[in-house]
Design a protein around this motif. Structure first.
Motif, PDB file in Angstrom:
ATOM      1  N   GLU A  36       0.833  -1.207   0.000  1.00 45.50           N
ATOM      2  CA  GLU A  36       0.000   0.000   0.000  1.00 45.50           C
ATOM      3  C   GLU A  36       0.869   1.258   0.000  1.00 45.50           C
ATOM      4  O   GLU A  36       1.859   1.325   0.744  1.00 45.50           O
ATOM      5  CB  GLU A  36      -0.828   0.066   1.283  1.00 45.50           C
ATOM      6  CG  GLU A  36      -2.106  -0.677   1.279  1.00 45.50           C
ATOM      7  CD  GLU A  36      -2.743  -0.568   2.669  1.00 45.50           C
ATOM      8  OE1 GLU A  36      -3.821   0.041   2.741  1.00 45.50           O
ATOM      9  OE2 GLU A  36      -2.148  -1.053   3.648  1.00 45.50           O
ATOM     10  N   VAL A  37       0.460   2.256  -0.777  1.00 36.55           N
ATOM     11  CA  VAL A  37       1.181   3.525  -0.781  1.00 36.55           C
ATOM     12  C   VAL A  37       0.693   4.358   0.399  1.00 36.55           C
ATOM     13  O   VAL A  37      -0.503   4.599   0.543  1.00 36.55           O
ATOM     14  CB  VAL A  37       0.935   4.280  -2.104  1.00 36.55           C
ATOM     15  CG1 VAL A  37       1.522   5.676  -2.030  1.00 36.55           C
ATOM     16  CG2 VAL A  37       1.537   3.507  -3.269  1.00 36.55           C
ATOM     17  N   ALA A  38       1.620   4.784   1.262  1.00 29.95           N
ATOM     18  CA  ALA A  38       1.246   5.600   2.417  1.00 29.95           C
ATOM     19  C   ALA A  38       1.288   7.087   2.056  1.00 29.95           C
ATOM     20  O   ALA A  38       0.401   7.858   2.422  1.00 29.95           O
ATOM     21  CB  ALA A  38       2.180   5.314   3.584  1.00 29.95           C
ATOM     22  N   VAL A  39       2.334   7.486   1.357  1.00 28.28           N
ATOM     23  CA  VAL A  39       2.551   8.886   0.995  1.00 28.28           C
ATOM     24  C   VAL A  39       3.068   8.922  -0.429  1.00 28.28           C
ATOM     25  O   VAL A  39       3.926   8.116  -0.800  1.00 28.28           O
ATOM     26  CB  VAL A  39       3.615   9.530   1.917  1.00 28.28           C
ATOM     27  CG1 VAL A  39       3.842  10.989   1.548  1.00 28.28           C
ATOM     28  CG2 VAL A  39       3.218   9.423   3.379  1.00 28.28           C
ATOM     29  N   LYS A  40       2.558   9.878  -1.216  1.00 30.61           N
ATOM     30  CA  LYS A  40       2.992   9.947  -2.616  1.00 30.61           C
ATOM     31  C   LYS A  40       3.005  11.409  -3.044  1.00 30.61           C
ATOM     32  O   LYS A  40       2.127  12.166  -2.666  1.00 30.61           O
ATOM     33  CB  LYS A  40       1.965   9.167  -3.452  1.00 30.61           C
ATOM     34  CG  LYS A  40       2.366   8.887  -4.890  1.00 30.61           C
ATOM     35  CD  LYS A  40       1.199   8.158  -5.552  1.00 30.61           C
ATOM     36  CE  LYS A  40       1.446   7.894  -7.010  1.00 30.61           C
ATOM     37  NZ  LYS A  40       2.425   6.841  -7.273  1.00 30.61           N
ATOM     38  N   GLY A  41       4.013  11.780  -3.800  1.00 33.56           N
ATOM     39  CA  GLY A  41       4.052  13.160  -4.266  1.00 33.56           C
ATOM     40  C   GLY A  41       5.219  13.456  -5.169  1.00 33.56           C
ATOM     41  O   GLY A  41       5.755  12.550  -5.827  1.00 33.56           O
ATOM     42  N   THR A  42       5.611  14.727  -5.192  1.00 30.48           N
ATOM     43  CA  THR A  42       6.717  15.158  -6.049  1.00 30.48           C
ATOM     44  C   THR A  42       7.686  16.002  -5.225  1.00 30.48           C
ATOM     45  O   THR A  42       7.306  16.617  -4.226  1.00 30.48           O
ATOM     46  CB  THR A  42       6.209  16.016  -7.229  1.00 30.48           C
ATOM     47  OG1 THR A  42       5.478  17.125  -6.712  1.00 30.48           O
ATOM     48  CG2 THR A  42       5.353  15.215  -8.184  1.00 30.48           C
ATOM     49  N   LEU A  43       8.934  16.006  -5.690  1.00 33.52           N
ATOM     50  CA  LEU A  43       9.973  16.767  -5.002  1.00 33.52           C
ATOM     51  C   LEU A  43      10.874  17.387  -6.075  1.00 33.52           C
ATOM     52  O   LEU A  43      11.278  16.697  -7.019  1.00 33.52           O
ATOM     53  CB  LEU A  43      10.749  15.814  -4.093  1.00 33.52           C
ATOM     54  CG  LEU A  43      11.866  16.394  -3.210  1.00 33.52           C
ATOM     55  CD1 LEU A  43      12.046  15.524  -1.961  1.00 33.52           C
ATOM     56  CD2 LEU A  43      13.184  16.520  -3.948  1.00 33.52           C
ATOM     57  N   ILE A  44      11.138  18.669  -5.950  1.00 32.99           N
ATOM     58  CA  ILE A  44      12.061  19.324  -6.884  1.00 32.99           C
ATOM     59  C   ILE A  44      13.355  19.640  -6.145  1.00 32.99           C
ATOM     60  O   ILE A  44      13.352  20.339  -5.125  1.00 32.99           O
ATOM     61  CB  ILE A  44      11.463  20.613  -7.481  1.00 32.99           C
ATOM     62  CG1 ILE A  44      10.237  20.277  -8.330  1.00 32.99           C
ATOM     63  CG2 ILE A  44      12.515  21.350  -8.333  1.00 32.99           C
ATOM     64  CD1 ILE A  44       9.477  21.484  -8.837  1.00 32.99           C
ATOM     65  N   PHE A  45      14.448  19.085  -6.666  1.00 37.37           N
ATOM     66  CA  PHE A  45      15.769  19.340  -6.102  1.00 37.37           C
ATOM     67  C   PHE A  45      16.472  20.333  -7.012  1.00 37.37           C
ATOM     68  O   PHE A  45      16.592  20.112  -8.220  1.00 37.37           O
ATOM     69  CB  PHE A  45      16.558  18.025  -6.034  1.00 37.37           C
ATOM     70  CG  PHE A  45      17.847  18.144  -5.271  1.00 37.37           C
ATOM     71  CD1 PHE A  45      17.908  17.872  -3.924  1.00 37.37           C
ATOM     72  CD2 PHE A  45      19.016  18.531  -5.918  1.00 37.37           C
ATOM     73  CE1 PHE A  45      19.092  17.977  -3.217  1.00 37.37           C
ATOM     74  CE2 PHE A  45      20.211  18.636  -5.222  1.00 37.37           C
ATOM     75  CZ  PHE A  45      20.252  18.369  -3.866  1.00 37.37           C
ATOM     76  N   LYS A  46      16.925  21.435  -6.430  1.00 37.27           N
ATOM     77  CA  LYS A  46      17.564  22.475  -7.236  1.00 37.27           C
ATOM     78  C   LYS A  46      19.074  22.456  -6.992  1.00 37.27           C
ATOM     79  O   LYS A  46      19.527  22.554  -5.848  1.00 37.27           O
ATOM     80  CB  LYS A  46      16.989  23.842  -6.871  1.00 37.27           C
ATOM     81  CG  LYS A  46      17.493  24.976  -7.747  1.00 37.27           C
ATOM     82  CD  LYS A  46      16.809  26.274  -7.316  1.00 37.27           C
ATOM     83  CE  LYS A  46      17.452  27.499  -7.917  1.00 37.27           C
ATOM     84  NZ  LYS A  46      17.246  27.622  -9.361  1.00 37.27           N
ATOM     85  N   VAL A  47      19.817  22.326  -8.072  1.00 33.38           N
ATOM     86  CA  VAL A  47      21.276  22.346  -7.977  1.00 33.38           C
ATOM     87  C   VAL A  47      21.742  23.797  -7.926  1.00 33.38           C
ATOM     88  O   VAL A  47      21.273  24.633  -8.705  1.00 33.38           O
ATOM     89  CB  VAL A  47      21.907  21.598  -9.178  1.00 33.38           C
ATOM     90  CG1 VAL A  47      23.416  21.775  -9.191  1.00 33.38           C
ATOM     91  CG2 VAL A  47      21.548  20.119  -9.129  1.00 33.38           C
ATOM     92  N   ILE A  48      22.639  24.093  -6.989  1.00 34.90           N
ATOM     93  CA  ILE A  48      23.140  25.471  -6.891  1.00 34.90           C
ATOM     94  C   ILE A  48      24.672  25.487  -6.893  1.00 34.90           C
ATOM     95  O   ILE A  48      25.296  24.486  -6.604  1.00 34.90           O
ATOM     96  CB  ILE A  48      22.617  26.218  -5.634  1.00 34.90           C
ATOM     97  CG1 ILE A  48      22.820  25.385  -4.360  1.00 34.90           C
ATOM     98  CG2 ILE A  48      21.147  26.543  -5.799  1.00 34.90           C
ATOM     99  CD1 ILE A  48      22.548  26.163  -3.080  1.00 34.90           C
TER     100      ILE A  48
END
Lengths: 133, 155
Positions: free
Chosen positions: A121-133
């Protein structure tokens, strides 16, 4: 040292396997976050709320899942992170933390992320943006 | 039942990112990266000190919104998001506040649910927005009934 800049869309990050959730994990998170809703720590209160037992704070799972990109923190930071809470997480549940690179736009890496229980079962699902600096 | 609160804002609360609080929080989410807790590593980093994990702003006080009196029990946390201009660094001091962004009621297979979206903001004294965080709280019919009675007894 891991580098994010060799990743290509479709690549999966190494899965993180969390140990089974314990009551102490949730007591610690309650203290660290200030969220003392008793359904996360006290059995009777959880049962009064109609739950079979105490459940993890959604934000505990979201916090765990944020670690998926930690190997790259020397290269940048989490610019945006957005999730929806699906299944409840109970004591003894084991989360697998996963991420797949969806797309790269300039210096921003968009991942689909999820925390999946041992039951599938999926408990948490989403998106994440990682920004390179 | 909360439509009338859309657009209402909380008071602003002065907030500081505290070293001890970040350390405790990082430990509580199983985070071991030195950027959060190792002073030496932080000092040598591009931020000049340790930073806070992405979900840390959930620990801040966003003030109170007049008329928004949510019960302590029975709420469902539906969604959560964070958006940053840059990571929060130990010692950062800013104002936190909250806005009722929207409220809608929808009939779903589990009954008629209320979806309350709060927009939490951290901004500097000069109005530079450091982060925004949205939280969607789901209110079941049972919870909304209790809130009506609560309001009634307070009136």
């Amino acid at each position: 040292m891991a580098t994010i800049q060799t990743l290509k869309p479709g690549d999966q990050l190494p899965t993180i396997e969390c140990p089974p959730v314990t009551r102490l994990d949730l007591i610690k998170y309650a203290g660290a976050s200030g969220d003392y809703n008793p359904i996360h720590t006290i059995d009777d209160e959880a049962r009064k709320a109609g739950l079979p037992g105490i459940i993890a704070h959604g934000m505990w799972s979201m916090g765990q899942l944020s670690r998926i990109v930690s190997p790259y923190l020397h290269e940048g930071f989490v610019k945006s992170y957005s999730v929806r809470f699906h299944a409840m997480v109970f004591l003894g549940d084991q989360l697998s933390l996963k991420a797949q690179l969806q797309e790269i736009q300039n210096d921003e890496y968009l991942f689909n992320v999820e925390a999946v229980k041992q039951t599938g079962e999926v408990a948490v699902k989403g998106t994440l943006i990682f920004k390179v600096i | 039942m909360l439509e009338h609160l859309v657009g209402k804002k909380s008071n602003k609360v002065l907030t500081t990112v505290e070293r001890g609080a970040v350390k405790k929080f990082a430990e509580a989410i199983g985070e071991t990266h030195p950027i959060y807790t190792d002073r030496e590593y932080g000092l040598k980093s591009k931020y000049g000190d340790n930073i806070a994990p992405p979900t840390f702003p959930r620990t801040f006080d966003y003030g109170s919104i007049e008329g928004l009196d949510l019960p302590k029990a029975g709420l469902i946390h539906g969604e959560q998001s964070f958006e940053y201009a840059r990571p929060l660094v130990i010692g950062d001091t800013f104002y936190c506040s909250s806005l009722v962004e929207s409220y809608v009621e929808k009939t779903t297979k589990t009954g008629n649910l209320g979806f309350l979206t709060l927009l939490n903001i951290g901004e500097t004294e000069s109005g530079e927005v450091l982060f925004k965080s949205r939280i969607v709280i789901i209110l079941t019919e049972t919870v909304r009934e209790l809130m009506k009675h609560g309001n009634h007894s307070n009136a």
